[in-house]
Motif scaffolding. Structure first.
Motif, PDB file in Angstrom:
ATOM      1  N   THR A 183      36.629  20.621 -11.940  1.00  0.00           N
ATOM      2  CA  THR A 183      37.813  19.858 -11.530  1.00  0.00           C
ATOM      3  C   THR A 183      37.544  19.099 -10.233  1.00  0.00           C
ATOM      4  O   THR A 183      37.873  17.912 -10.114  1.00  0.00           O
ATOM      5  N   GLU A 184      36.930  19.774  -9.272  1.00  0.00           N
ATOM      6  CA  GLU A 184      36.656  19.135  -7.987  1.00  0.00           C
ATOM      7  C   GLU A 184      35.660  17.985  -8.128  1.00  0.00           C
ATOM      8  O   GLU A 184      35.831  16.925  -7.509  1.00  0.00           O
ATOM      9  N   LEU A 185      34.630  18.171  -8.957  1.00  0.00           N
ATOM     10  CA  LEU A 185      33.632  17.113  -9.117  1.00  0.00           C
ATOM     11  C   LEU A 185      34.200  15.930  -9.898  1.00  0.00           C
ATOM     12  O   LEU A 185      33.922  14.775  -9.572  1.00  0.00           O
ATOM     13  N   VAL A 186      35.001  16.208 -10.922  1.00  0.00           N
ATOM     14  CA  VAL A 186      35.634  15.129 -11.681  1.00  0.00           C
ATOM     15  C   VAL A 186      36.546  14.311 -10.778  1.00  0.00           C
ATOM     16  O   VAL A 186      36.599  13.084 -10.861  1.00  0.00           O
ATOM     17  N   GLU A 187      37.262  14.991  -9.879  1.00  0.00           N
ATOM     18  CA  GLU A 187      38.163  14.293  -8.961  1.00  0.00           C
ATOM     19  C   GLU A 187      37.409  13.335  -8.049  1.00  0.00           C
ATOM     20  O   GLU A 187      37.917  12.268  -7.689  1.00  0.00           O
ATOM     21  N   THR A 188      36.182  13.687  -7.674  1.00  0.00           N
ATOM     22  CA  THR A 188      35.405  12.804  -6.804  1.00  0.00           C
ATOM     23  C   THR A 188      35.004  11.510  -7.504  1.00  0.00           C
ATOM     24  O   THR A 188      34.676  10.527  -6.844  1.00  0.00           O
ATOM     25  N   THR A 189      35.009  11.502  -8.842  1.00  0.00           N
ATOM     26  CA  THR A 189      34.626  10.293  -9.577  1.00  0.00           C
ATOM     27  C   THR A 189      35.757   9.273  -9.636  1.00  0.00           C
ATOM     28  O   THR A 189      35.524   8.115  -9.974  1.00  0.00           O
ATOM     29  N   GLY A 190      36.986   9.697  -9.333  1.00  0.00           N
ATOM     30  CA  GLY A 190      38.126   8.796  -9.446  1.00  0.00           C
ATOM     31  C   GLY A 190      38.589   8.589 -10.873  1.00  0.00           C
ATOM     32  O   GLY A 190      39.419   7.720 -11.143  1.00  0.00           O
ATOM     33  N   SER A 191      38.083   9.390 -11.795  1.00  0.00           N
ATOM     34  CA  SER A 191      38.461   9.253 -13.211  1.00  0.00           C
ATOM     35  C   SER A 191      39.913   9.673 -13.428  1.00  0.00           C
ATOM     36  O   SER A 191      40.402  10.617 -12.812  1.00  0.00           O
ATOM     37  N   SER A 192      40.594   8.966 -14.333  1.00  0.00           N
ATOM     38  CA  SER A 192      41.968   9.327 -14.704  1.00  0.00           C
ATOM     39  C   SER A 192      42.020   9.891 -16.121  1.00  0.00           C
ATOM     40  O   SER A 192      43.090   9.939 -16.731  1.00  0.00           O
ATOM     41  N   LEU A 193      40.878  10.329 -16.644  1.00  0.00           N
ATOM     42  CA  LEU A 193      40.834  10.853 -18.006  1.00  0.00           C
ATOM     43  C   LEU A 193      41.756  12.059 -18.195  1.00  0.00           C
ATOM     44  O   LEU A 193      42.323  12.256 -19.270  1.00  0.00           O
ATOM     45  N   GLN A 194      41.917  12.870 -17.148  1.00  0.00           N
ATOM     46  CA  GLN A 194      42.770  14.047 -17.281  1.00  0.00           C
ATOM     47  C   GLN A 194      44.257  13.696 -17.353  1.00  0.00           C
ATOM     48  O   GLN A 194      45.085  14.573 -17.605  1.00  0.00           O
ATOM     49  N   LEU A 221      45.276  11.896 -19.695  1.00  0.00           N
ATOM     50  CA  LEU A 221      45.467  11.843 -21.144  1.00  0.00           C
ATOM     51  C   LEU A 221      45.761  13.239 -21.671  1.00  0.00           C
ATOM     52  O   LEU A 221      45.106  14.209 -21.294  1.00  0.00           O
ATOM     53  N   ASN A 222      46.736  13.331 -22.547  1.00  0.00           N
ATOM     54  CA  ASN A 222      47.112  14.617 -23.114  1.00  0.00           C
ATOM     55  C   ASN A 222      45.958  15.182 -23.945  1.00  0.00           C
ATOM     56  O   ASN A 222      45.481  14.536 -24.874  1.00  0.00           O
ATOM     57  N   GLY A 223      45.528  16.379 -23.597  1.00  0.00           N
ATOM     58  CA  GLY A 223      44.475  17.033 -24.360  1.00  0.00           C
ATOM     59  C   GLY A 223      43.114  16.988 -23.719  1.00  0.00           C
ATOM     60  O   GLY A 223      42.147  17.514 -24.275  1.00  0.00           O
ATOM     61  N   ILE A 224      42.998  16.366 -22.542  1.00  0.00           N
ATOM     62  CA  ILE A 224      41.718  16.328 -21.842  1.00  0.00           C
ATOM     63  C   ILE A 224      41.846  17.090 -20.531  1.00  0.00           C
ATOM     64  O   ILE A 224      42.602  16.700 -19.645  1.00  0.00           O
ATOM     65  N   GLY A 225      41.106  18.186 -20.433  1.00  0.00           N
ATOM     66  CA  GLY A 225      41.072  18.980 -19.219  1.00  0.00           C
ATOM     67  C   GLY A 225      39.805  18.692 -18.446  1.00  0.00           C
ATOM     68  O   GLY A 225      39.085  17.729 -18.741  1.00  0.00           O
ATOM     69  N   PRO A 226      39.503  19.528 -17.465  1.00  0.00           N
ATOM     70  CA  PRO A 226      38.306  19.279 -16.651  1.00  0.00           C
ATOM     71  C   PRO A 226      37.011  19.279 -17.452  1.00  0.00           C
ATOM     72  O   PRO A 226      36.117  18.466 -17.208  1.00  0.00           O
ATOM     73  N   SER A 227      36.901  20.169 -18.444  1.00  0.00           N
ATOM     74  CA  SER A 227      35.676  20.214 -19.251  1.00  0.00           C
ATOM     75  C   SER A 227      35.531  18.960 -20.098  1.00  0.00           C
ATOM     76  O   SER A 227      34.438  18.388 -20.201  1.00  0.00           O
ATOM     77  N   GLY A 228      36.633  18.539 -20.719  1.00  0.00           N
ATOM     78  CA  GLY A 228      36.585  17.334 -21.543  1.00  0.00           C
ATOM     79  C   GLY A 228      36.271  16.096 -20.726  1.00  0.00           C
ATOM     80  O   GLY A 228      35.461  15.257 -21.138  1.00  0.00           O
ATOM     81  N   ALA A 229      36.895  15.993 -19.564  1.00  0.00           N
ATOM     82  CA  ALA A 229      36.641  14.841 -18.695  1.00  0.00           C
ATOM     83  C   ALA A 229      35.196  14.839 -18.219  1.00  0.00           C
ATOM     84  O   ALA A 229      34.529  13.802 -18.194  1.00  0.00           O
ATOM     85  N   ALA A 230      34.705  16.024 -17.833  1.00  0.00           N
ATOM     86  CA  ALA A 230      33.318  16.120 -17.363  1.00  0.00           C
ATOM     87  C   ALA A 230      32.340  15.758 -18.469  1.00  0.00           C
ATOM     88  O   ALA A 230      31.335  15.079 -18.231  1.00  0.00           O
ATOM     89  N   ARG A 231      32.619  16.209 -19.692  1.00  0.00           N
ATOM     90  CA  ARG A 231      31.736  15.885 -20.818  1.00  0.00           C
ATOM     91  C   ARG A 231      31.726  14.382 -21.075  1.00  0.00           C
ATOM     92  O   ARG A 231      30.658  13.792 -21.304  1.00  0.00           O
ATOM     93  N   LEU A 232      32.876  13.759 -21.040  1.00  0.00           N
ATOM     94  CA  LEU A 232      32.950  12.320 -21.285  1.00  0.00           C
ATOM     95  C   LEU A 232      32.234  11.529 -20.196  1.00  0.00           C
ATOM     96  O   LEU A 232      31.433  10.640 -20.491  1.00  0.00           O
ATOM     97  N   ILE A 233      32.503  11.864 -18.949  1.00  0.00           N
ATOM     98  CA  ILE A 233      31.867  11.141 -17.843  1.00  0.00           C
ATOM     99  C   ILE A 233      30.359  11.393 -17.845  1.00  0.00           C
ATOM    100  O   ILE A 233      29.557  10.473 -17.671  1.00  0.00           O
ATOM    101  N   GLY A 234      29.983  12.650 -18.056  1.00  0.00           N
ATOM    102  CA  GLY A 234      28.569  12.992 -18.013  1.00  0.00           C
ATOM    103  C   GLY A 234      27.756  12.376 -19.131  1.00  0.00           C
ATOM    104  O   GLY A 234      26.647  11.883 -18.909  1.00  0.00           O
ATOM    105  N   ASP A 235      28.284  12.390 -20.350  1.00  0.00           N
ATOM    106  CA  ASP A 235      27.527  11.871 -21.492  1.00  0.00           C
ATOM    107  C   ASP A 235      27.649  10.360 -21.636  1.00  0.00           C
ATOM    108  O   ASP A 235      26.690   9.692 -22.018  1.00  0.00           O
ATOM    109  N   VAL A 236      28.828   9.812 -21.349  1.00  0.00           N
ATOM    110  CA  VAL A 236      29.021   8.359 -21.476  1.00  0.00           C
ATOM    111  C   VAL A 236      28.370   7.646 -20.300  1.00  0.00           C
ATOM    112  O   VAL A 236      27.649   6.660 -20.463  1.00  0.00           O
ATOM    113  N   ALA A 237      28.636   8.136 -19.106  1.00  0.00           N
ATOM    114  CA  ALA A 237      28.076   7.585 -17.869  1.00  0.00           C
ATOM    115  C   ALA A 237      28.502   6.144 -17.648  1.00  0.00           C
ATOM    116  O   ALA A 237      29.344   5.859 -16.795  1.00  0.00           O
TER     117      ALA A 237
END
Length: 281
Positions: free
Chosen positions: A108-119, A121-137
């Motif tokens: 959660t803390e690392l995702v917040e540093t990216t400025g992403s607003s993926l969380q 969206l209904n159904g996306i938590g810290p793991s989902g957001a991290a997976r999307l940011i990490g794999d999509v880049a």
């Protein structure tokens, strides 16, 4: 300048971004902990079924499992052995739960540093957001939402025969992102969301449950793509929408291609307000 040099200059430079690599490492660890927790729960459940006359529900928290175990006092050797093993497994479950909590906090803390607003969206938590940011880049690797859907395996494959027009679920693409979108779809189906309304509309139109789920995942892929593009434009730091991203491609994957069977569904749904989610492993 030779033709080879011209071609080399036209290629997008691959840049490894520390944030995306760190997110991939952390979310892989979190997934591993989730699998370990599921395995522990299954083993505890099996032992409790053998110890309790009426059995026990499958999804138990560590305190619930411990409370049930405290009601059992077997006198035979096999029963005592089962109880001791169950107790040890519950202790392991407590430790895994602590690790999961710490992993979620770090993600959660690392995702917040990216400025992403993926969380958002209904159904996306810290793991989902991290997976999307990490794999999509680098979201700009995907020229359209159709390219993105092709890459993550939610684009339907044409399975028409004669006059019958049908599509089937693709088994190709990035299965980690596909799983994140599947979890997103399942969460939306549990709550009063546009996703559930869309799913039910597909069922009413004659689609099977699997076809309706495929269509929903395809739609949610568009929603995620739109949000990541929006984040990138808002951040102004790079196409990934997070600090440290560049206009060059990340090393996550090569730039995908798309064919005529990978069509976008009409208009993506708008982001939903977040709904408190049920506890998951």
């Amino acid at each position: 300048m030779t033709a080879a040099e011209t071609y080399a200059d036209s290629l997008r430079q691959v840049v490894v971004d520390d944030v995306t690599v760190a997110l991939r490492l952390l979310v892989d660890r979190r997934d591993g902990l989730g699998h370990a927790r599921t395995d522990l729960l299954n083993r505890i459940h099996k032992l409790l079924l053998e110890l309790l006359p009426g059995g026990a529900k499958k999804f138990l928290s560590a305190p619930q499992a411990r409370a049930l175990l405290n009601t059992i006092r077997p006198r035979d050797l096999v029963g005592r052995t089962r109880r001791r093993l169950a107790s040890e497994l519950i202790t392991e479950l407590v430790q895994v739960d602590k690790k999961i909590k710490a992993a979620d906090k770090e993600l959660t803390e690392l995702v917040e540093t990216t400025g992403s607003s993926l969380q958002d969206l209904n159904g996306i938590g810290p793991s989902g957001a991290a997976r999307l940011i990490g794999d999509v880049a680098d979201i700009s690797r995907f020229a359209t939402r159709g390219h993105f859907a092709s890459w993550n395996g939610t684009a339907p494959l044409d399975a028409s025969s004669g006059d019958q027009q049908r599509h089937r679920l693709s088994r190709a693409g990035n299965r980690r992102i596909n799983r994140a979108l599947h979890i997103m779809a399942v969460v939306q189906l549990r709550h009063d969301t546009e996703g559930r309304t869309y799913y039910r509309r597909k069922l009413a139109a004659g689609k099977t449950s699997m076809e309706a789920m495929r269509a929903l995942k395809r739609r949610l892929s568009d929603v995620v793509y739109k949000q990541m593009v929006k984040d990138a434009k808002k951040a102004g730091t790079g196409p990934g929408g997070h600090v440290g991203a560049t206009l060059q491609s990340s090393a996550a994957d090569r730039i995908p291609m798309i064919d005529t069977s990978e069509q976008s569904l009409p208009g993506p749904a708008e982001p939903q307000p977040r709904t408190p989610l049920l506890a998951t492993s």
